[in-house]
Enzyme design. Structure first.
Site: not given
Length: 327
Positions: A189, A238, A308
């Site tokens: 990520r 998310s 995130e």
């Protein structure tokens, strides 16, 4: 278009930055909006205005605008607003959003070229229609290609790093740059490209596949998302990254946060790694809920969750929030 389209939004009272670009040169090609409301550009539907919102006509217009920007003028980049919280006090400086000039998708053989403003799902569908496999995971990622590049977006067993050949961009100084897959320095990520690079286009490489099989694979992704995620709610995707070897949602659930509410913000009952705007929530409530979840998980398991979702801007009422004038 020889001149910029200009508009005055009604989202706040930041000083007008447009005079900074009245330097005798042709106006930036694109749309400039003062005090532009940003809430409707985010999935959460919260947040204050951009002091100046610039939507460039194309990559050349973006480069020209950035080259003329005063070095002291802050730059913030947003995409489709899927993994984003805009704080209630708004965003000082210029916010750049890539629109119609960055939405092309082309497939030649097994190579897919896409503008940074193209929704991830559109790229997945274009590849599927052309019989190019390897892109079904994009069906499970909300947002656009630019954000997927910046975050090494991934879902359902695939990541951007698996298919990327090259990413093109423009620096905050107005210089065009290009990165190979290796040069992106991908990790989970995250990519290692400097934050002062705005991605404008990506070139991907897939593999030959059967359109019917690819369509079936994408349908499974869609079915799974609808069954396990609150995709019809005002959410930001998310919320937290998965710690190594662990699932963020399990940690949140174990800490007793399922359904936890602050104001009109709630931890999803369906998937505990999603925060929801129940209607009328403020950005402060949503971010505050996320921080409370992080605190409870830390207390319960000793693990510190990492956001995130990207959070930008200033809290409402912060002193100096409206002082940015580019000098």
């Amino acid at each position: 278009m020889g001149e910029a389209e200009t508009a005055a939004g009604n989202g706040g009272d930041f000083p007008d930055l447009r005079p900074l670009f009245a330097d005798g040169k042709p106006a930036p090609r694109g749309t400039l909006t003062v005090n532009a409301p940003l809430a409707d550009l985010t999935w959460f539907r919260v947040g204050g205005p951009a002091q100046l919102l610039f939507q460039p006509a194309d990559a050349d217009a973006l480069a020209d605008f950035l080259a003329r920007r005063p070095a002291s003028l802050p730059v913030t980049v947003i995409g489709l607003g899927s993994n984003l919280i805009v704080r209630d006090g708004g965003v000082p400086g210029v916010v750049i959003r890539l629109g119609r000039g960055f939405t092309e998708v082309a497939v030649e053989g097994t190579r897919v070229t896409a503008g940074a403003g193209v929704p991830d799902v559109k790229v997945a569908r274009a590849a599927a229609d052309a019989g190019v496999a390897g892109f079904s995971f994009l069906r499970g990622i909300p947002g656009a290609i630019g954000g997927a590049l910046r975050m090494n977006g991934g879902a359902y067993g695939g990541e951007v790093k698996d298919v990327l050949v090259r990413a093109d961009g423009v620096t905050f100084a107005g210089e065009t740059v290009s990165y190979t897959n290796a040069g992106m320095d991908f990790t989970y990520r995250h990519c290692g490209v400097p934050e002062d690079v705005i991605f404008t286009r990506a070139v991907f490489e897939g593999r030959p596949g059967d359109p019917a099989e690819i369509a079936a694979e994408m349908a499974k992704v869609t079915e799974s998302r609808e069954a396990t995620q609150p995709i019809k709610s005002r959410t930001g995707g998310s919320t937290f990254k998965n710690p190594p070897g662990l699932s963020a949602w399990k940690l949140v659930d174990a800490a007793g946060c399922r359904g936890l509410t602050i104001g009109r913000a709630q931890v999803s009952q369906l998937h505990t790694n999603f925060l929801i705007n129940l209607g009328g929530a403020t950005a402060a409530e949503i971010e505050g809920l996320g921080e409370e979840v992080r605190r409870r998980v830390k207390a319960h398991s000793g693990i510190e969750l990492e956001w995130e979702i990207k959070r930008i801007g200033l809290p409402r009422g912060l002193p100096g929030a409206h002082d940015v004038a580019g000098h």
